[in-house]
Design a protein around this motif. Sequence first.
Motif, short mmCIF file in Angstrom:
data_model
loop_
_atom_site.label_atom_id
_atom_site.label_comp_id
_atom_site.label_asym_id
_atom_site.label_seq_id
_atom_site.Cartn_x
_atom_site.Cartn_y
_atom_site.Cartn_z
N ALA A 61 -17.32 -26.51 15.06
CA ALA A 61 -18.76 -26.92 15.04
C ALA A 61 -19.66 -25.69 15.00
N LEU A 62 -19.29 -24.69 15.80
CA LEU A 62 -20.09 -23.44 15.81
C LEU A 62 -20.05 -22.75 14.45
N ASP A 63 -18.83 -22.69 13.88
CA ASP A 63 -18.68 -22.06 12.55
C ASP A 63 -19.54 -22.76 11.50
N GLN A 64 -19.47 -24.11 11.56
CA GLN A 64 -20.25 -24.88 10.57
C GLN A 64 -21.76 -24.62 10.76
N SER A 65 -22.13 -24.62 12.04
CA SER A 65 -23.57 -24.37 12.34
C SER A 65 -24.00 -23.00 11.84
N TRP A 66 -23.15 -22.01 12.12
CA TRP A 66 -23.42 -20.62 11.68
C TRP A 66 -23.50 -20.54 10.15
N ALA A 67 -22.54 -21.24 9.49
CA ALA A 67 -22.52 -21.24 8.02
C ALA A 67 -23.77 -21.91 7.46
N ARG A 68 -24.17 -23.04 8.13
CA ARG A 68 -25.39 -23.75 7.68
C ARG A 68 -26.63 -22.85 7.81
N LEU A 69 -26.69 -22.15 8.96
CA LEU A 69 -27.85 -21.26 9.21
C LEU A 69 -27.90 -20.14 8.18
N LEU A 70 -26.69 -19.55 7.96
CA LEU A 70 -26.62 -18.46 6.98
C LEU A 70 -27.00 -18.98 5.58
N GLY A 71 -26.49 -20.21 5.30
CA GLY A 71 -26.80 -20.81 3.97
C GLY A 71 -28.28 -21.03 3.80
N GLN A 72 -28.91 -21.59 4.89
CA GLN A 72 -30.37 -21.84 4.81
C GLN A 72 -31.15 -20.54 4.66
N PHE A 73 -30.69 -19.52 5.45
CA PHE A 73 -31.36 -18.21 5.39
C PHE A 73 -31.23 -17.61 3.99
N ALA A 74 -30.01 -17.74 3.43
CA ALA A 74 -29.76 -17.21 2.08
C ALA A 74 -30.62 -17.93 1.05
N ALA A 75 -30.81 -19.26 1.31
CA ALA A 75 -31.64 -20.03 0.37
C ALA A 75 -33.10 -19.57 0.44
N SER A 135 -46.44 -20.10 -0.85
CA SER A 135 -45.98 -21.31 -1.54
C SER A 135 -44.62 -21.07 -2.23
N ALA A 136 -44.29 -19.77 -2.49
CA ALA A 136 -43.00 -19.46 -3.13
C ALA A 136 -41.83 -19.74 -2.20
N LEU A 137 -42.10 -19.82 -0.90
CA LEU A 137 -41.02 -20.10 0.05
C LEU A 137 -40.47 -21.51 -0.13
N ASP A 138 -41.33 -22.38 -0.69
CA ASP A 138 -40.91 -23.73 -1.02
C ASP A 138 -40.42 -24.49 0.20
N VAL A 139 -41.17 -24.35 1.23
CA VAL A 139 -40.83 -25.07 2.45
C VAL A 139 -41.99 -26.03 2.72
N SER A 140 -41.64 -27.19 3.25
CA SER A 140 -42.70 -28.19 3.43
C SER A 140 -43.81 -27.68 4.36
N LEU A 141 -43.43 -26.89 5.39
CA LEU A 141 -44.42 -26.36 6.33
C LEU A 141 -45.41 -25.44 5.61
N THR A 142 -44.84 -24.53 4.78
CA THR A 142 -45.73 -23.60 4.07
C THR A 142 -46.58 -24.35 3.07
N TYR A 143 -45.97 -25.42 2.49
CA TYR A 143 -46.75 -26.22 1.54
C TYR A 143 -47.97 -26.83 2.26
N ASP A 144 -47.74 -27.36 3.46
CA ASP A 144 -48.84 -27.96 4.23
C ASP A 144 -49.89 -26.91 4.58
N LEU A 145 -49.37 -25.71 4.94
CA LEU A 145 -50.30 -24.62 5.30
C LEU A 145 -51.20 -24.26 4.12
N VAL A 146 -50.56 -24.07 2.97
CA VAL A 146 -51.32 -23.72 1.77
C VAL A 146 -52.31 -24.83 1.43
N HIS A 147 -51.82 -26.07 1.55
CA HIS A 147 -52.66 -27.22 1.22
C HIS A 147 -53.90 -27.25 2.12
N SER A 148 -53.68 -27.02 3.41
CA SER A 148 -54.82 -27.10 4.33
C SER A 148 -55.78 -25.92 4.12
N ILE A 149 -55.20 -24.73 3.80
CA ILE A 149 -56.08 -23.56 3.57
C ILE A 149 -56.93 -23.80 2.32
#
Lengths: 233, 409
Positions: free
Chosen positions: A8-22, A99-113
Amino acid sequence: MWEQARQALDQSWARLLGQFAALLPGFLAMVVAIAASFAVAWMLAALLHALLSAMHFDQRLERGWPSVSDWSPHHSPALLVTRLAAAAVLIMGFLIGISALDVSLTYDLVHSIVGYMPNLMGGVMVLLIGTILARFLSRSVLIGAVNINLQYARLLSVGVKWMVLVLAVAMTLDHLKIAPGIVQLAFGILFGGIVFALALAVGLGAKELVSRSLEREAEKTPTETAEEPFRHL
Amino acid sequence: MSEANTLSETQEQIAGIGGADLVVGILGADETHSAGAAMMVRESLGALAERPKTVVIHNDGDGAEAAADDSFFVVRDRTFGQSPTVATVESVGAAYRSLFAAGSKLGARACCVVASNLQTVTPHWISQLAQPILERNFDLVTPCYDRHKFEGLINSGIVSPLSQALYGRRIQNPMGPDLACSKRLLEKLSGAANDPNPMMPLVRLAPEAIRSGLQVAQTHVGERVYPPTDWVNLSSVLAQLLGPVFTDMELNAALWQRVRGSQPVPTLGEEAHLTESQTGPIEVHRMVESFQLGVRNLQEIWGLVLPPASLLELHRLSRTPAETFRMPDSVWARVVYDFALAHRLRSIRRDHLLRAFTPLYLAWVASYALEMESGGEGVEERLLRLAREYEAAKPYLISRWRSPDRFSP
């Protein structure tokens, strides 16, 4: 069980690394966008400054809109325009980067700004017009009061200037939706205070003026009441 | 009293007359004096060698029917309803423009305007103004009034000496308001497709005549009744009058920068020597106080207009007691020039600029009044001396006009 926990830890670590790499290309794009916007802002500022200097922008604006230079950096409206243009490019670069980060949070931030921009522009316009109007009215009152021999001409002029400025600042803050309740209350107190202070000052001054005028009237000799000899037209 | 014509009715009536030799406009004829205005014009024609075909334009036609015949017409125009002394610059400008247009349309050899209070106007005024144009080939005839020392102060202190220094002709009243002009001058005035200074056509008359090489004369007409001072609106009056003067100065910059010195213009008629009536001790404290208040409060505005030396001089003057209050003519001339320059450069809003001039003007009036009261010098000599100072300061004006950004101490 330990094996399952390790997996479970390995998978979690791999997921985190994958998300970070993305995220990495997005971060890289953001850094590039910000760096590019810095370069464009710098070039635009240099170009604008050269152009405005060649046009004698400061001198021209000083004749038509002298109040602008009062709140410009180093009393130079050209510098103000240059810095505003550079800041606009930087903000745009930052928003593009986010907005290049393509994350919903940043999208909301840009939208509100971006959604807030009209309020910001409106607020700046209200403040600018208010400052110019305050200066114009203050001068008009000062000259008019001096021409009718009011001893408290300066006080009246300053009072009018601050009344308009307070009104403009309150309107700006209201437009920016910054603590509207407090702004309304503070504006009411400040504006009322200025009007009350002016009324008191002018009222007390006028009291003295009226008594002096009556005294003069009573002391007038027949020769003083003779028709005035001056004819201007 | 019957209603005055509308503009279109006036134009129709003028078109119906066809042509005329002389057009006389009576501005500001009130109910008291208007009835005799047409008769007065008719009477004035007796002094002319030949009786010209005449059109009288004024705002009231009562009694005019008795005066009219086949060579004498009376037209009523409601734009002539207010005397220039009480009306705004726009309405005065409109009345003069309307009259000049009528003169041009009728092809009149002379166009004469009487704008002063009719209380002292006589037929002699009209014949004195029109005769030099009709019979002596002059193009502009301005009035010389019998001068009282404290009357017509804006003209005496600013308009006349400024005009003399700029255009090199010693004209006592370059802006009339009573005057006569020729067909040639009217053609020159109407020749400009877009009048750049439409507010006050009076301002353009003398400069246009001088620029075009036309003949200018002035004539003694007699005593004029001046309107009483409206102290509350003095700054508005000054602004309305000086605005067009300064604008015209800007438009004629190329002309006046070439002019050096001044020459007298032919003066016709006989001057009456007035004895000044005793008015008791003059009261200048209010004017001096107004100036001192201006020095205390208008520094930021005057500082944009006047060089440091003038500001220093004004500071010094503000500390002088009222009894010994004297503004040197050289300082006054430079102040007027600096304001004209600031008007051109739009250093501040023009309305503010012209209104901020009032305390300075009152300082000059106070100084002049005290000087005249102390005696020793006649009004003509005193004003001649002032005009010379304006001329002496002209190089300063030219220098600042050409290089306004150069530091002036």
